[in-house]
Design a protein around this motif. Structure first.
Motif, mmCIF file in Angstrom:
data_model
loop_
_atom_site.group_PDB
_atom_site.id
_atom_site.type_symbol
_atom_site.label_atom_id
_atom_site.label_comp_id
_atom_site.label_asym_id
_atom_site.label_seq_id
_atom_site.Cartn_x
_atom_site.Cartn_y
_atom_site.Cartn_z
ATOM 1 N N ASP A 181 -5.119 21.183 -5.135
ATOM 2 C CA ASP A 181 -5.873 20.062 -4.545
ATOM 3 C C ASP A 181 -5.031 19.320 -3.520
ATOM 4 N N ASP A 203 -7.138 21.444 -0.576
ATOM 5 C CA ASP A 203 -8.336 21.106 -1.323
ATOM 6 C C ASP A 203 -9.604 21.505 -0.578
ATOM 7 N N GLU A 237 -8.929 26.601 -0.505
ATOM 8 C CA GLU A 237 -9.949 26.780 -1.523
ATOM 9 C C GLU A 237 -11.337 26.510 -0.964
HETATM 10 MG MG MG Z 1 -9.840 21.665 -6.051
#
Ligand code: MG
Ligand code: C2E
Ligand code: MG
Ligand code: MG
Length: 286
Positions: A181, A203, A237
């Motif tokens: 993140d 993130d 991500e």
């Molecule tokens: Mg995440």
């Protein structure tokens, strides 16, 4: 405002709090039962090389299928577990299962790809964590090089000196470290230099509305430079579209994960993908 109105609100508030506590207690009770009765399992989301689409490994993500309530997402039950000692049992279970799975794949002749496991805040700060990991590695015979541990940027920055010490010991054990993140916390760039880190995971929020927020472009670029500057790989991500994929490729990210390629899959399905010469051509992106 009248006294009555105030009192009404107060009662309403208490009732709502009460409901929340009840819910939490119910989840906690059911989770305790779930741990004892095999309702949990790990799914594996492929980590994909942005350059060539090769599968580099997977992130293990816990799944709970509740017999009455259906599947309950980790964003609901992990925070509940965090508030009790359950998180330690759950965390240990996840680590053990992931290591057992690595060994199963090993015995099936799958290539030794890296598996990433999330550590929660309380788990990371628990004084027994390193011993627990050591004993799981010993018990399963897993090669530590195949195991990556993910902690969030916020966990890493809380009690910085302690975090650095734990991360160094993990590194000494042969494990690798990913900061999860990344970009949502408050890392001081100066501090980051002192972290033994193998991977930064940008993130998902920086990807979601990439085209509507031109600033995201600059942030991602900065994180990539930063990561490469400290010798870390950079993962991004939440890639869901071909456009996002090509943006991130242009920004020189190394690796991605996202629904564009694949959701987290049951172990057998992940293993099958890994054995395909070209997983994304044959099946197409999922
Ligand atoms: Mg995440
Ligand atoms: P995370 O570690 O950042 O994991 C990535 C989350 O993003 C996963 O959600 C994954 O399914 C989701 N994701 C991946 N690609 C995409 C995409 O393209 N679009 C969208 N919308 N989502 C995507 P999941 O499995 O629901 O997990 C949520 C969070 O719960 C995780 O975030 C992690 O913080 C926590 N978690 C999951 N499994 C574990 C575990 O075993 N232990 C601990 N401590 N936390 C876990
Ligand atoms: Mg993660
Ligand atoms: Mg993440």
């Amino acid at each position: 405002r009248s006294k009555n109105e105030g009192r009404g609100r107060y009662h309403f508030y208490v009732a709502e709090m009460d409901q929340e506590v009840q819910n939490r207690k119910a989840i906690e009770r059911d989770l305790r039962h779930a741990l004892a009765t095999d309702q949990l399992c790990l799914h594996y989301q492929p980590l994909v090389d942005l350059e060539n689409g090769a599968i580099l490994g997977a992130e293990a993500l816990v799944r709970w299928f509740h017999p009455e309530r259906g599947s309950i997402p980790p964003s609901i039950f992990i925070p509940v577990a965090e508030r009790s000692e359950l998180i330690f049992r759950l965390g240990r279970w996840v680590l053990l299962r992931a290591c057992m799975q690595i060994q199963t794949w090993h015995s099936q002749g799958l290539p030794p790809l890296q598996i990433s496991v999330n550590l929660s805040p309380a788990q990371f700060r628990h004084p027994d964590l390193l011993d627990t990991i050591r004993s799981i590695i010993e018990q399963t015979g897993v090669d530590p090089a195949q195991l990556q541990l993910e902690i969030t940027e916020t966990i890493a920055m809380t009690n910085f000196d302690y975090s650095v010490q734990v991360l160094r010991e993990m590194r000494d054990m042969g494990l690798s470290i990913a900061i999860d993140d990344f970009g949502t916390g408050y890392s001081s760039l100066n501090y980051l230099r002192h972290f033994p880190v193998d991977k930064l995971k940008i993130d998902r929020s920086f990807v979601v509305d990439f085209d509507h927020h031109p600033g995201n472009d600059a942030i991602v670029r900065a994180i990539v430079n930063l990561g490469h500057g400290i010798g870390a790989k950079v993962n991004v991500e939440g890639i869901e579209t071909a456009e996002q994929l090509s943006f991130m490729r242009d920004l020189a990210c190394d690796e991605c994960q996202g629904f564009y390629f694949s959701r987290a899959l049951p172990a057998e399905e992940y293993a099958r993908l890994v054995t395909l010469a070209d997983p994304w051509v044959q099946d197409g992106p999922k």
